[in-house]
Motif scaffolding. Structure first.
Motif, PDB file in Angstrom:
ATOM      1  N   ASN A  53      54.327  -8.013  33.002  1.00 45.09           N
ATOM      2  CA  ASN A  53      53.668  -7.073  33.897  1.00 45.09           C
ATOM      3  C   ASN A  53      52.298  -7.608  34.327  1.00 45.09           C
ATOM      4  O   ASN A  53      51.947  -7.561  35.505  1.00 45.09           O
ATOM      5  CB  ASN A  53      53.532  -5.708  33.205  1.00 45.09           C
ATOM      6  CG  ASN A  53      53.005  -4.650  34.127  1.00 45.09           C
ATOM      7  OD1 ASN A  53      53.140  -4.727  35.338  1.00 45.09           O
ATOM      8  ND2 ASN A  53      52.383  -3.646  33.543  1.00 45.09           N
ATOM      9  N   MET A  54      51.541  -8.141  33.375  1.00 39.83           N
ATOM     10  CA  MET A  54      50.217  -8.676  33.705  1.00 39.83           C
ATOM     11  C   MET A  54      50.338  -9.912  34.589  1.00 39.83           C
ATOM     12  O   MET A  54      49.550 -10.093  35.514  1.00 39.83           O
ATOM     13  CB  MET A  54      49.438  -9.004  32.427  1.00 39.83           C
ATOM     14  CG  MET A  54      49.037  -7.780  31.623  1.00 39.83           C
ATOM     15  SD  MET A  54      48.173  -6.508  32.590  1.00 39.83           S
ATOM     16  CE  MET A  54      46.711  -7.371  33.090  1.00 39.83           C
ATOM     17  N   ALA A  55      51.311 -10.764  34.318  1.00 43.61           N
ATOM     18  CA  ALA A  55      51.505 -11.954  35.147  1.00 43.61           C
ATOM     19  C   ALA A  55      51.780 -11.556  36.589  1.00 43.61           C
ATOM     20  O   ALA A  55      51.287 -12.167  37.530  1.00 43.61           O
ATOM     21  CB  ALA A  55      52.641 -12.805  34.591  1.00 43.61           C
ATOM     22  N   THR A  56      52.553 -10.494  36.762  1.00 42.16           N
ATOM     23  CA  THR A  56      52.842  -9.996  38.105  1.00 42.16           C
ATOM     24  C   THR A  56      51.580  -9.445  38.760  1.00 42.16           C
ATOM     25  O   THR A  56      51.302  -9.726  39.919  1.00 42.16           O
ATOM     26  CB  THR A  56      53.925  -8.909  38.041  1.00 42.16           C
ATOM     27  OG1 THR A  56      55.097  -9.470  37.459  1.00 42.16           O
ATOM     28  CG2 THR A  56      54.255  -8.381  39.421  1.00 42.16           C
ATOM     29  N   LYS A  57      50.782  -8.692  38.000  1.00 43.50           N
ATOM     30  CA  LYS A  57      49.561  -8.092  38.557  1.00 43.50           C
ATOM     31  C   LYS A  57      48.536  -9.129  38.978  1.00 43.50           C
ATOM     32  O   LYS A  57      47.802  -8.917  39.939  1.00 43.50           O
ATOM     33  CB  LYS A  57      48.935  -7.132  37.543  1.00 43.50           C
ATOM     34  CG  LYS A  57      49.661  -5.828  37.448  1.00 43.50           C
ATOM     35  CD  LYS A  57      48.966  -4.889  36.498  1.00 43.50           C
ATOM     36  CE  LYS A  57      49.722  -3.579  36.423  1.00 43.50           C
ATOM     37  NZ  LYS A  57      49.083  -2.626  35.528  1.00 43.50           N
ATOM     38  N   ILE A  58      48.451 -10.248  38.259  1.00 39.97           N
ATOM     39  CA  ILE A  58      47.447 -11.254  38.618  1.00 39.97           C
ATOM     40  C   ILE A  58      47.946 -12.197  39.701  1.00 39.97           C
ATOM     41  O   ILE A  58      47.261 -13.127  40.073  1.00 39.97           O
ATOM     42  CB  ILE A  58      46.946 -12.049  37.392  1.00 39.97           C
ATOM     43  CG1 ILE A  58      48.071 -12.849  36.746  1.00 39.97           C
ATOM     44  CG2 ILE A  58      46.264 -11.142  36.407  1.00 39.97           C
ATOM     45  CD1 ILE A  58      47.617 -13.790  35.651  1.00 39.97           C
ATOM     46  N   GLY A  59      49.156 -11.952  40.180  1.00 38.86           N
ATOM     47  CA  GLY A  59      49.631 -12.714  41.319  1.00 38.86           C
ATOM     48  C   GLY A  59      50.665 -13.770  41.004  1.00 38.86           C
ATOM     49  O   GLY A  59      51.263 -14.326  41.913  1.00 38.86           O
ATOM     50  N   VAL A  60      50.884 -14.064  39.734  1.00 44.56           N
ATOM     51  CA  VAL A  60      51.870 -15.083  39.392  1.00 44.56           C
ATOM     52  C   VAL A  60      53.242 -14.677  39.894  1.00 44.56           C
ATOM     53  O   VAL A  60      53.956 -15.471  40.488  1.00 44.56           O
ATOM     54  CB  VAL A  60      51.899 -15.334  37.859  1.00 44.56           C
ATOM     55  CG1 VAL A  60      53.045 -16.241  37.469  1.00 44.56           C
ATOM     56  CG2 VAL A  60      50.571 -15.917  37.400  1.00 44.56           C
ATOM     57  N   GLY A  61      53.610 -13.435  39.674  1.00 45.46           N
ATOM     58  CA  GLY A  61      54.934 -12.969  40.054  1.00 45.46           C
ATOM     59  C   GLY A  61      55.122 -12.758  41.538  1.00 45.46           C
ATOM     60  O   GLY A  61      56.241 -12.657  42.017  1.00 45.46           O
ATOM     61  N   GLU A  62      54.038 -12.699  42.291  1.00 49.22           N
ATOM     62  CA  GLU A  62      54.145 -12.434  43.719  1.00 49.22           C
ATOM     63  C   GLU A  62      54.310 -13.698  44.547  1.00 49.22           C
ATOM     64  O   GLU A  62      54.587 -13.629  45.727  1.00 49.22           O
ATOM     65  CB  GLU A  62      52.896 -11.679  44.187  1.00 49.22           C
ATOM     66  CG  GLU A  62      52.787 -10.313  43.551  1.00 49.22           C
ATOM     67  CD  GLU A  62      51.467  -9.637  43.863  1.00 49.22           C
ATOM     68  OE1 GLU A  62      50.682 -10.169  44.664  1.00 49.22           O
ATOM     69  OE2 GLU A  62      51.224  -8.575  43.277  1.00 49.22           O
ATOM     70  N   ILE A 108      40.590 -15.644  24.620  1.00 52.41           N
ATOM     71  CA  ILE A 108      41.883 -15.031  24.359  1.00 52.41           C
ATOM     72  C   ILE A 108      41.976 -13.694  25.088  1.00 52.41           C
ATOM     73  O   ILE A 108      41.176 -12.789  24.853  1.00 52.41           O
ATOM     74  CB  ILE A 108      42.106 -14.840  22.847  1.00 52.41           C
ATOM     75  CG1 ILE A 108      41.985 -16.190  22.132  1.00 52.41           C
ATOM     76  CG2 ILE A 108      43.469 -14.211  22.591  1.00 52.41           C
ATOM     77  CD1 ILE A 108      41.998 -16.096  20.630  1.00 52.41           C
ATOM     78  N   PHE A 109      42.957 -13.600  25.972  1.00 52.56           N
ATOM     79  CA  PHE A 109      43.227 -12.362  26.684  1.00 52.56           C
ATOM     80  C   PHE A 109      44.068 -11.468  25.783  1.00 52.56           C
ATOM     81  O   PHE A 109      45.167 -11.851  25.381  1.00 52.56           O
ATOM     82  CB  PHE A 109      43.974 -12.639  27.996  1.00 52.56           C
ATOM     83  CG  PHE A 109      43.175 -13.425  28.993  1.00 52.56           C
ATOM     84  CD1 PHE A 109      42.233 -12.805  29.798  1.00 52.56           C
ATOM     85  CD2 PHE A 109      43.368 -14.791  29.123  1.00 52.56           C
ATOM     86  CE1 PHE A 109      41.495 -13.533  30.725  1.00 52.56           C
ATOM     87  CE2 PHE A 109      42.641 -15.530  30.043  1.00 52.56           C
ATOM     88  CZ  PHE A 109      41.696 -14.901  30.843  1.00 52.56           C
ATOM     89  N   THR A 110      43.563 -10.284  25.459  1.00 53.25           N
ATOM     90  CA  THR A 110      44.260  -9.391  24.526  1.00 53.25           C
ATOM     91  C   THR A 110      45.154  -8.383  25.229  1.00 53.25           C
ATOM     92  O   THR A 110      46.067  -7.839  24.608  1.00 53.25           O
ATOM     93  CB  THR A 110      43.259  -8.592  23.677  1.00 53.25           C
ATOM     94  OG1 THR A 110      42.533  -7.698  24.531  1.00 53.25           O
ATOM     95  CG2 THR A 110      42.315  -9.503  22.931  1.00 53.25           C
ATOM     96  N   PHE A 111      44.875  -8.081  26.484  1.00 54.76           N
ATOM     97  CA  PHE A 111      45.615  -7.060  27.228  1.00 54.76           C
ATOM     98  C   PHE A 111      45.697  -5.765  26.414  1.00 54.76           C
ATOM     99  O   PHE A 111      46.737  -5.121  26.338  1.00 54.76           O
ATOM    100  CB  PHE A 111      47.002  -7.550  27.641  1.00 54.76           C
ATOM    101  CG  PHE A 111      46.946  -8.805  28.459  1.00 54.76           C
ATOM    102  CD1 PHE A 111      46.367  -8.800  29.725  1.00 54.76           C
ATOM    103  CD2 PHE A 111      47.445  -9.995  27.973  1.00 54.76           C
ATOM    104  CE1 PHE A 111      46.294  -9.951  30.482  1.00 54.76           C
ATOM    105  CE2 PHE A 111      47.373 -11.166  28.729  1.00 54.76           C
ATOM    106  CZ  PHE A 111      46.801 -11.134  29.977  1.00 54.76           C
ATOM    107  N   ASN A 112      44.571  -5.425  25.800  1.00 51.83           N
ATOM    108  CA  ASN A 112      44.405  -4.203  24.992  1.00 51.83           C
ATOM    109  C   ASN A 112      45.242  -4.187  23.722  1.00 51.83           C
ATOM    110  O   ASN A 112      45.400  -3.145  23.110  1.00 51.83           O
ATOM    111  CB  ASN A 112      44.664  -2.938  25.821  1.00 51.83           C
ATOM    112  CG  ASN A 112      43.612  -2.751  26.883  1.00 51.83           C
ATOM    113  OD1 ASN A 112      42.442  -3.057  26.672  1.00 51.83           O
ATOM    114  ND2 ASN A 112      44.016  -2.285  28.045  1.00 51.83           N
ATOM    115  N   GLN A 113      45.750  -5.319  23.319  1.00 50.16           N
ATOM    116  CA  GLN A 113      46.432  -5.411  22.031  1.00 50.16           C
ATOM    117  C   GLN A 113      45.501  -6.167  21.072  1.00 50.16           C
ATOM    118  O   GLN A 113      45.811  -7.248  20.574  1.00 50.16           O
ATOM    119  CB  GLN A 113      47.791  -6.087  22.184  1.00 50.16           C
ATOM    120  CG  GLN A 113      48.753  -5.214  22.987  1.00 50.16           C
ATOM    121  CD  GLN A 113      50.156  -5.760  23.014  1.00 50.16           C
ATOM    122  OE1 GLN A 113      50.565  -6.372  23.984  1.00 50.16           O
ATOM    123  NE2 GLN A 113      50.874  -5.516  21.931  1.00 50.16           N
TER     124      GLN A 113
END
Length: 129
Positions: A53-62, A108-113
């Motif tokens: 989901n995060m990869a898509t939001k930052i543009g990788v998936g688009e 390190i990106f935690t993405f709230n984890q």
């Protein structure tokens, strides 16, 4: 980065899952004469659905160009056990320890984890001791 070099004290890479891409990017940065220390932007041990989901939001998936050449990456990332930050670090280790790269450390990106990421970070440090 060239324009920011007088104002910044370091660089954090974008989220990256491919050690060869990281190596090429660092070489390009250094070839441009940018000498700021680099911190490798690494996703922590996050749930695969959150990571995709995060990869898509930052543009990788688009990016259709990215998807056309990396469909297997998305399949691997979506599979159980598909992403492991320790495995990525091991694969990128030669670039990360190369003195020419001047990689200062990790961002390190935690993405709230945060708890899971901190537990992983401590276990990695303990294994190095």
């Amino acid at each position: 980065m060239w324009d920011k070099r007088h104002h910044a004290t370091y660089i954090v890479s974008n989220l990256c899952f491919d050690p060869s891409v990281l190596r090429r990017w660092i070489k390009r940065v250094r070839a441009r004469g940018v000498t700021l220390p680099i911190f490798f932007g690494l996703a922590g041990p996050v749930e695969r659905t959150k990571l995709l989901n995060m990869a898509t939001k930052i543009g990788v998936g688009e990016s259709a160009r990215f998807l056309s050449g990396h469909a297997e990456w998305f399949l691997r990332m979506g599979a159980p056990g598909g992403y492991n930050p320790s495995r990525l670090l091991a694969r990128a280790s030669s670039t990360l320890v190369d003195a020419v790269s001047d990689v200062e450390g990790l961002h390190i990106f935690t993405f709230n984890q945060v708890r899971q990421t901190e537990e992983w970070r401590r276990s990695v440090l303990a294994s190095l001791a």
